[in-house]
Each structure stands twice: as C-alpha cells, then as structure tokens.
Design a protein around this motif. Structure first.
Motif, PDB file in Angstrom:
ATOM      1  N   SER A   7    -111.324   9.356 -16.536  1.00  0.00           N
ATOM      2  CA  SER A   7    -110.424  10.505 -16.603  1.00  0.00           C
ATOM      3  C   SER A   7    -109.128  10.242 -15.835  1.00  0.00           C
ATOM      4  O   SER A   7    -108.038  10.641 -16.276  1.00  0.00           O
ATOM      5  CB  SER A   7    -111.119  11.749 -16.037  1.00  0.00           C
ATOM      6  N   TYR A   8    -109.237   9.549 -14.698  1.00  0.00           N
ATOM      7  CA  TYR A   8    -108.036   9.223 -13.918  1.00  0.00           C
ATOM      8  C   TYR A   8    -107.139   8.258 -14.695  1.00  0.00           C
ATOM      9  O   TYR A   8    -105.924   8.460 -14.788  1.00  0.00           O
ATOM     10  CB  TYR A   8    -108.427   8.602 -12.583  1.00  0.00           C
ATOM     11  N   MET A   9    -107.756   7.220 -15.263  1.00  0.00           N
ATOM     12  CA  MET A   9    -106.960   6.249 -16.016  1.00  0.00           C
ATOM     13  C   MET A   9    -106.276   6.910 -17.206  1.00  0.00           C
ATOM     14  O   MET A   9    -105.114   6.630 -17.502  1.00  0.00           O
ATOM     15  CB  MET A   9    -107.843   5.085 -16.482  1.00  0.00           C
ATOM     16  N   ARG A  10    -106.994   7.801 -17.908  1.00  0.00           N
ATOM     17  CA  ARG A  10    -106.394   8.478 -19.054  1.00  0.00           C
ATOM     18  C   ARG A  10    -105.215   9.345 -18.615  1.00  0.00           C
ATOM     19  O   ARG A  10    -104.178   9.389 -19.275  1.00  0.00           O
ATOM     20  CB  ARG A  10    -107.461   9.330 -19.751  1.00  0.00           C
ATOM     21  N   THR A  11    -105.341  10.021 -17.466  1.00  0.00           N
ATOM     22  CA  THR A  11    -104.255  10.871 -16.967  1.00  0.00           C
ATOM     23  C   THR A  11    -103.022  10.037 -16.636  1.00  0.00           C
ATOM     24  O   THR A  11    -101.895  10.396 -16.985  1.00  0.00           O
ATOM     25  CB  THR A  11    -104.709  11.643 -15.721  1.00  0.00           C
ATOM     26  N   ILE A  12    -103.223   8.925 -15.959  1.00  0.00           N
ATOM     27  CA  ILE A  12    -102.106   8.090 -15.536  1.00  0.00           C
ATOM     28  C   ILE A  12    -101.474   7.353 -16.711  1.00  0.00           C
ATOM     29  O   ILE A  12    -100.245   7.271 -16.825  1.00  0.00           O
ATOM     30  CB  ILE A  12    -102.559   7.093 -14.455  1.00  0.00           C
ATOM     31  N   LEU A  13    -102.311   6.813 -17.606  1.00  0.00           N
ATOM     32  CA  LEU A  13    -101.799   6.033 -18.730  1.00  0.00           C
ATOM     33  C   LEU A  13    -101.143   6.915 -19.790  1.00  0.00           C
ATOM     34  O   LEU A  13    -100.326   6.451 -20.575  1.00  0.00           O
ATOM     35  CB  LEU A  13    -102.922   5.213 -19.372  1.00  0.00           C
ATOM     36  N   GLY A  14    -101.526   8.185 -19.795  1.00  0.00           N
ATOM     37  CA  GLY A  14    -100.975   9.089 -20.794  1.00  0.00           C
ATOM     38  C   GLY A  14    -101.781   9.059 -22.080  1.00  0.00           C
ATOM     39  O   GLY A  14    -102.740   8.291 -22.219  1.00  0.00           O
ATOM     40  N   PRO A  15    -101.415   9.891 -23.044  1.00  0.00           N
ATOM     41  CA  PRO A  15    -102.191   9.978 -24.279  1.00  0.00           C
ATOM     42  C   PRO A  15    -102.067   8.715 -25.121  1.00  0.00           C
ATOM     43  O   PRO A  15    -101.105   7.954 -24.985  1.00  0.00           O
ATOM     44  CB  PRO A  15    -101.567  11.175 -25.002  1.00  0.00           C
ATOM     45  N   ARG A  16    -103.061   8.488 -25.980  1.00  0.00           N
ATOM     46  CA  ARG A  16    -102.986   7.369 -26.922  1.00  0.00           C
ATOM     47  C   ARG A  16    -101.821   7.597 -27.875  1.00  0.00           C
ATOM     48  O   ARG A  16    -101.457   8.733 -28.178  1.00  0.00           O
ATOM     49  CB  ARG A  16    -104.260   7.273 -27.767  1.00  0.00           C
TER      50      ARG A  16
END
Length: 214
Positions: A7-16
C-alpha cells in the motif's frame, strides 16, 4: 524478512498508467487468469534494469498474459528485441493481444513451447538480459541453460526469489510446494556463490534476484 508495504509503494509510485490498468482488468477480471503476475514495483524494477542495461536481445521465461513482458519491452533500446516463452497457447494468445493493446508488439516475439527446448536453439553469448519466471522446479535447469547464452555484462533476473509463495497456480496439478521451494533455494545458492556472477536480492513483493555476468 521485511519489505515495504504494498500500500505504501502504491501511494508513493502513484496509480498505474491506463494501459497497464486495462491489461490487468482484461486478463484478471474478464479472462480470469491466475493472479500470479509480478507486482507493480517488480515491473518497474524490470523496466529500470532493462533501460539501464540496454540489451539488444532479451529473453523471458514465463509470459503468462504479458504483464512483465510489457515492462521489459518498454525498457528496450530502439534496436532491442524481446523473446518471451510460454507453454500455454491460450495465455500466449492473450499476451499477444495485450502487447498489441499497449503498443509494444513490434519488439516482442511470443514463442509457445517448452522453454528448455527453445533455449537449446539460442546462440551462445547472444542475450543481454534474461528474466526467469517460469516453472519453479526448473529454475536450476533454466540457469544451467541460460548461463552460456548471456553475453559478458549480461543480467539474469529471477522472480519469486524469496521462495515463500504458493506456486500451485503456476505448475501442474501435482505441484509440490516443498520441491519448488528447494529448487528456488538451489538456484539462489548457485548464483550467489558463483565466482562468475555478482548477485543481489531486490525486495519486491516476492523477491527478485539479479545476477551480473562478469
């Protein structure tokens, strides 16, 4: 073993990006493919390593519906080409459709058949990058076949390097999780102890083990 929460990585990396989102929706929700594709951070790592290495020829063992294939293809140089090997004709057909939808089909050859049989036809020292994400029991055999095919300075990258997952969806019905984990550990020890390879783990969801051929 601790890794960053997904969840942290998805938040930082942004949406696909929309193209990748469409590939997942088509493949997982509409075609009901098994959810065994690489995670998004691992995909980015693959694309980053490919971009940095700039291989003219790359090879992937285990296409599934082409999610990792897209990331590798996106990292290729203009004259680069990727061959991806898949045993399941239906998965290969879906991968071709996804590659076309994303716009990278012109740089990828999807080959249906046994990976080891195909590897026996590849010229030595002709590959700049290899990604292994096929049958887990065959990881040691893949390594033995792939090593002479790598050019000096080439990379071999193995997924599921932490050997902690459930691989039943990736193998035949008689899958033996302990045997598969042992095979991955055998692969890990081989590349990490080889004087001809320099290796390091990358903490993705299931672990990537990256090895450089000196």
């Amino acid at each position: 073993m601790t890794t960053l929460p997904t969840s942290y990585m998805r938040t930082i990396l942004g949406p696909r990006d929309p193209a990748l989102e469409a590939v997942l929706r088509e493949s997982l929700l509409e075609r009901h493919m098994p959810t065994i594709q690489i995670d998004d951070n691992a995909g980015r790592v693959l694309q980053l390593l490919t971009t940095l290495r700039r291989p003219r020829r790359a090879l992937e063992i285990g296409t599934l519906f082409g999610y990792s294939t897209v990331h590798i293809a996106r990292g290729l140089p203009e004259d680069g080409r990727l061959t991806t090997l898949e045993i399941d004709p239906e998965a290969a057909a879906l991968a071709r459709r996804n590659l076309r939808a994303v716009g990278v089909e012109d740089r990828v050859d999807v080959v249906v058949g046994d990976a080891l049989e195909h590897l026996a036809t590849v010229p030595e020292a002709s590959l700049g990058l290899v990604f292994i994400d096929g049958d887990k029991k065959s990881y040691p055999a893949y390594l033995k076949a792939v090593y002479p095919l790598l050019e000096p300075g080439g990379l071999v990258i193995a997924d599921d390097a932490f050997a902690e997952g459930d691989f039943s969806a990736e193998s035949e019905a008689s899958a033996d999780p302990e045997r598969e984990a042992r095979a991955i550990h055998t692969y890990n020890r081989a590349v990490c102890r080889s004087p001809r390879l320099f290796s390091a783990f990358i903490g993705t969801e299931n672990g990537l083990l990256v090895s450089y051929k000196g």
